[in-house]
Design an enzyme around this catalytic site. Structure first.
Site, PDB file in Angstrom:
ATOM      1  N   ARG A   1      -1.841 -16.301  -0.070  1.00  0.00           N
ATOM      2  CA  ARG A   1      -0.520 -15.677  -0.077  1.00  0.00           C
ATOM      3  C   ARG A   1       0.609 -16.692  -0.089  1.00  0.00           C
ATOM      4  NH1 ARG A   1      -2.085 -10.394   2.395  1.00  0.00           N
ATOM      5  NH2 ARG A   1      -0.224  -9.327   3.010  1.00  0.00           N
TER       6      ARG A   1
ATOM      7  N   LYS B   1      -4.775  -3.157  -3.552  1.00  0.00           N
ATOM      8  CA  LYS B   1      -5.825  -4.181  -3.468  1.00  0.00           C
ATOM      9  C   LYS B   1      -7.052  -3.617  -2.727  1.00  0.00           C
ATOM     10  CE  LYS B   1      -3.049  -7.113  -1.313  1.00  0.00           C
ATOM     11  NZ  LYS B   1      -1.781  -6.342  -1.233  1.00  0.00           N
TER      12      LYS B   1
ATOM     13  N   ARG C   1      -0.283   6.171   3.814  1.00  0.00           N
ATOM     14  CA  ARG C   1      -1.660   5.664   3.832  1.00  0.00           C
ATOM     15  C   ARG C   1      -2.397   6.005   5.126  1.00  0.00           C
ATOM     16  NH1 ARG C   1      -2.606  -0.501   2.782  1.00  0.00           N
ATOM     17  NH2 ARG C   1      -0.865  -0.616   4.242  1.00  0.00           N
TER      18      ARG C   1
ATOM     19  N   ARG D   1       7.673  -6.895   4.904  1.00  0.00           N
ATOM     20  CA  ARG D   1       6.478  -7.368   4.175  1.00  0.00           C
ATOM     21  C   ARG D   1       6.810  -7.606   2.712  1.00  0.00           C
ATOM     22  NH1 ARG D   1       2.664  -2.656   6.101  1.00  0.00           N
ATOM     23  NH2 ARG D   1       1.296  -3.319   4.416  1.00  0.00           N
TER      24      ARG D   1
HETATM   25  P1  AP5 Z   1      -3.967  -0.100  -0.556  1.00  0.00           P
HETATM   26  O1  AP5 Z   1      -5.123  -0.177  -1.490  1.00  0.00           O
HETATM   27  O2  AP5 Z   1      -4.240   0.043   0.888  1.00  0.00           O
HETATM   28  O3  AP5 Z   1      -2.951  -1.302  -0.839  1.00  0.00           O
HETATM   29  P2  AP5 Z   1      -3.067  -2.862  -0.504  1.00  0.00           P
HETATM   30  O4  AP5 Z   1      -2.636  -3.601  -1.714  1.00  0.00           O
HETATM   31  O5  AP5 Z   1      -4.399  -3.189   0.073  1.00  0.00           O
HETATM   32  O6  AP5 Z   1      -1.915  -2.951   0.564  1.00  0.00           O
HETATM   33  P3  AP5 Z   1      -1.856  -3.623   2.012  1.00  0.00           P
HETATM   34  O7  AP5 Z   1      -0.749  -2.945   2.757  1.00  0.00           O
HETATM   35  O8  AP5 Z   1      -3.211  -3.659   2.641  1.00  0.00           O
HETATM   36  O9  AP5 Z   1      -1.422  -5.048   1.644  1.00  0.00           O
HETATM   37  P4  AP5 Z   1      -0.761  -6.064   2.542  1.00  0.00           P
HETATM   38  O10 AP5 Z   1      -0.873  -7.219   1.680  1.00  0.00           O
HETATM   39  O11 AP5 Z   1       0.601  -5.755   3.009  1.00  0.00           O
HETATM   40  O12 AP5 Z   1      -1.617  -5.972   3.916  1.00  0.00           O
HETATM   41  P5  AP5 Z   1      -2.739  -6.923   4.512  1.00  0.00           P
HETATM   42  O13 AP5 Z   1      -3.666  -6.091   5.286  1.00  0.00           O
HETATM   43  O14 AP5 Z   1      -3.293  -7.781   3.442  1.00  0.00           O
HETATM   44  O15 AP5 Z   1      -3.048   1.142  -1.060  1.00  0.00           O
HETATM   45  C1  AP5 Z   1      -1.868   1.505  -0.358  1.00  0.00           C
HETATM   46  C2  AP5 Z   1      -1.717   3.046  -0.422  1.00  0.00           C
HETATM   47  O16 AP5 Z   1      -1.438   3.419  -1.768  1.00  0.00           O
HETATM   48  C3  AP5 Z   1      -2.968   3.813  -0.011  1.00  0.00           C
HETATM   49  O17 AP5 Z   1      -2.589   4.955   0.697  1.00  0.00           O
HETATM   50  C4  AP5 Z   1      -3.631   4.190  -1.352  1.00  0.00           C
HETATM   51  O18 AP5 Z   1      -4.363   5.404  -1.261  1.00  0.00           O
HETATM   52  C5  AP5 Z   1      -2.430   4.330  -2.266  1.00  0.00           C
HETATM   53  N1  AP5 Z   1      -2.712   3.919  -3.642  1.00  0.00           N
HETATM   54  C6  AP5 Z   1      -3.469   2.857  -4.064  1.00  0.00           C
HETATM   55  N2  AP5 Z   1      -3.477   2.763  -5.416  1.00  0.00           N
HETATM   56  C7  AP5 Z   1      -2.698   3.810  -5.863  1.00  0.00           C
HETATM   57  C8  AP5 Z   1      -2.304   4.256  -7.188  1.00  0.00           C
HETATM   58  N3  AP5 Z   1      -2.719   3.611  -8.304  1.00  0.00           N
HETATM   59  N4  AP5 Z   1      -1.495   5.333  -7.268  1.00  0.00           N
HETATM   60  C9  AP5 Z   1      -1.060   5.993  -6.104  1.00  0.00           C
HETATM   61  N5  AP5 Z   1      -1.399   5.606  -4.858  1.00  0.00           N
HETATM   62  C10 AP5 Z   1      -2.201   4.525  -4.732  1.00  0.00           C
HETATM   63  O19 AP5 Z   1      -1.899  -7.848   5.488  1.00  0.00           O
HETATM   64  C11 AP5 Z   1      -1.310  -7.328   6.664  1.00  0.00           C
HETATM   65  C12 AP5 Z   1      -0.614  -8.442   7.438  1.00  0.00           C
HETATM   66  O20 AP5 Z   1      -1.578  -9.430   7.831  1.00  0.00           O
HETATM   67  C13 AP5 Z   1       0.447  -9.229   6.656  1.00  0.00           C
HETATM   68  O21 AP5 Z   1       1.707  -8.590   6.706  1.00  0.00           O
HETATM   69  C14 AP5 Z   1       0.428 -10.568   7.384  1.00  0.00           C
HETATM   70  O22 AP5 Z   1       1.135 -10.477   8.609  1.00  0.00           O
HETATM   71  C15 AP5 Z   1      -1.046 -10.749   7.712  1.00  0.00           C
HETATM   72  N6  AP5 Z   1      -1.795 -11.471   6.650  1.00  0.00           N
HETATM   73  C16 AP5 Z   1      -2.841 -10.985   5.935  1.00  0.00           C
HETATM   74  N7  AP5 Z   1      -3.299 -11.895   5.057  1.00  0.00           N
HETATM   75  C17 AP5 Z   1      -2.512 -12.991   5.222  1.00  0.00           C
HETATM   76  C18 AP5 Z   1      -2.472 -14.260   4.582  1.00  0.00           C
HETATM   77  N8  AP5 Z   1      -3.326 -14.596   3.594  1.00  0.00           N
HETATM   78  N9  AP5 Z   1      -1.513 -15.140   4.992  1.00  0.00           N
HETATM   79  C19 AP5 Z   1      -0.657 -14.836   5.988  1.00  0.00           C
HETATM   80  N10 AP5 Z   1      -0.630 -13.646   6.622  1.00  0.00           N
HETATM   81  C20 AP5 Z   1      -1.557 -12.734   6.246  1.00  0.00           C
HETATM   82 MG    MG Z   2      -5.108  -3.909   1.926  1.00  0.00          MG
END
Ligand code: AP5
Ligand code: MG
Ligand code: ZN
Length: 214
Positions: free
Chosen positions: A90, A15, A124, A169
Site C-alpha cells: 500500500r 478486493k 458491507r 481511508r
Molecule cells: P470488498 O470486497 O469488501 O472491498 P475491499 O476492496 O476488500 O475493501 P476493504 O474495505 O476491505 O479495503 P481496505 O483496503 O480499506 O481494507 P483492509 O481490510 O485492506 O467490497 C466492499 C463492499 O462492496 C462489499 O459489501 C461488497 O459486497 C460490495 N461490492 C464488491 N464488489 C462490488 C461490485 N462490483 N458492485 C457492487 N458492490 C460490490 O484494511 C483495513 C485497514 O487495515 C486499513 O485502513 C489500514 O489501517 C490497515 N492496513 C491493511 N493493510 C495495510 C497495509 N498494507 N499497510 C498499512 N495499513 C494496512
Molecule cells: Mg478487503
C-alpha cells in the site's frame, strides 16, 4: 519462490469479494493484511494493539509493522508456490520491500470512482466464520442472515466501516497508495480492471487476466 499476484484498489473496490475466485483458479492462498490485523486485534496481541488506533482512524499502519508481518507470513509452507496479496503493498516502501522477498507476476488494479465507495463500505457485512463478503443491497445472502458459503448465521460489520472513517481511508489511499499504480505500470505489471460493474463481470475480467498469467 513462485510468482505472486497483487490485488490493488481503493477501500471497497471489491478486493476481498474477488479474492475467493482467484484463490479457486490459482490455488494460491489469500494474504489480506487487513484480515491479519483484524485477527490480531480480536486476539488482543501486541500487534493488534499497535494497529488498533491507526485502523480506527482510517490511517495506514506503519510500513515496518506490515513488512514484518508479511515476511513472517511468507515463511509458512502454503506460501511457497506464490500467494495472492489483498491490500498489500500500500506504499512504495512496502512494494520495494516486497520486491526483495517475492516475485510478483501481475498487479490487478480494481478501479472504482470515489462516489461509489461510501455506499459500498457502509452496506458491507461479512460472515463471522468464513469471512465471505456481502452487501445489504448489492450482494445480500440468499437467505437473510445465513452465509451462502458456509451456512453460518452470525454476520459481522467492521468497526472502520462508517462514513467518517471511509473518507480518511480514501484520503490515505489517494496520497499514499495510488502512486503505486504508476510504480507498477513502469515495471509492466499493472492491469486495470473496471470495478464499477456487476460483481460477476469484474470476476470474469479478472479471470481472463489470471488465466493469461498462469
Ligand atoms: P470488498 O470486497 O469488501 O472491498 P475491499 O476492496 O476488500 O475493501 P476493504 O474495505 O476491505 O479495503 P481496505 O483496503 O480499506 O481494507 P483492509 O481490510 O485492506 O467490497 C466492499 C463492499 O462492496 C462489499 O459489501 C461488497 O459486497 C460490495 N461490492 C464488491 N464488489 C462490488 C461490485 N462490483 N458492485 C457492487 N458492490 C460490490 O484494511 C483495513 C485497514 O487495515 C486499513 O485502513 C489500514 O489501517 C490497515 N492496513 C491493511 N493493510 C495495510 C497495509 N498494507 N499497510 C498499512 N495499513 C494496512
Ligand atoms: Mg478487503
Ligand atoms: Zn461463511
Amino acid at each position: 519462490m513462485a510468482s505472486s499476484i497483487v490485488l490493488f484498489g481503493p477501500p471497497g473496490a471489491g478486493k476481498g469479494t474477488q479474492a475467493g475466485n482467484i484463490v479457486r483458479l490459482t490455488g494460491k492462498p489469500q494474504i489480506s493484511t487487513g484480515d491479519m490485523l483484524r485477527a490480531a486485534l480480536a486476539a488482543g496481541t501486541a500487534l493488534g494493539l499497535e494497529a488498533k488506533g491507526y485502523m480506527e482512524a482510517g490511517q495506514l499502519v506503519p510500513d515496518e509493522v506490515i513488512i514484518g508481518l508479511i515476511e513472517e507470513r511468507l515463511t509458512e509452507p502454503d506460501a511457497s508456490d506464490g500467494v495472492l496479496f489483498d491490500g498489500f503493498p500500500r506504499t512504495i516502501a512496502q512494494a520495494e520491500a516486497l520486491s526483495e522477498i517475492a516475485d510478483v507476476s501481475v498487479v490487478i488494479a480494481i478501479e472504482v470512482p470515489d462516489s461509489r465507495i461510501v455506499e459500498r463500505i457502509c452496506g458491507r457485512y461479512t460472515c463471522g466464520n468464513c469471512s465471505a463478503v456481502y452487501h445489504d443491497s448489492f450482494n445480500p445472502t440468499a437467505v437473510e442472515g445465513v452465509c451462502d458459503n458456509c451456512g453460518h448465521t452470525e454476520m459481522k460489520r467492521r468497526a472502520d466501516d462508517n462514513e467518517e472513517t471511509v473518507l480518511s481511508r480514501l484520503s490515505a489511499y489517494h496520497t499514499q497508495t495510488a502512486p503505486l499504480a504508476s510504480w507498477y505500470d513502469e515495471r509492466n505489471l499493472l492491469v486495470n480492471i473496471n470495478g464499477d460493474q456487476d460483481i460477476d463481470l469484474v470476476g470474469g475480467e479478472i479471470a481472463a487476466v489470471i488465466v493469461f498469467d498462469l
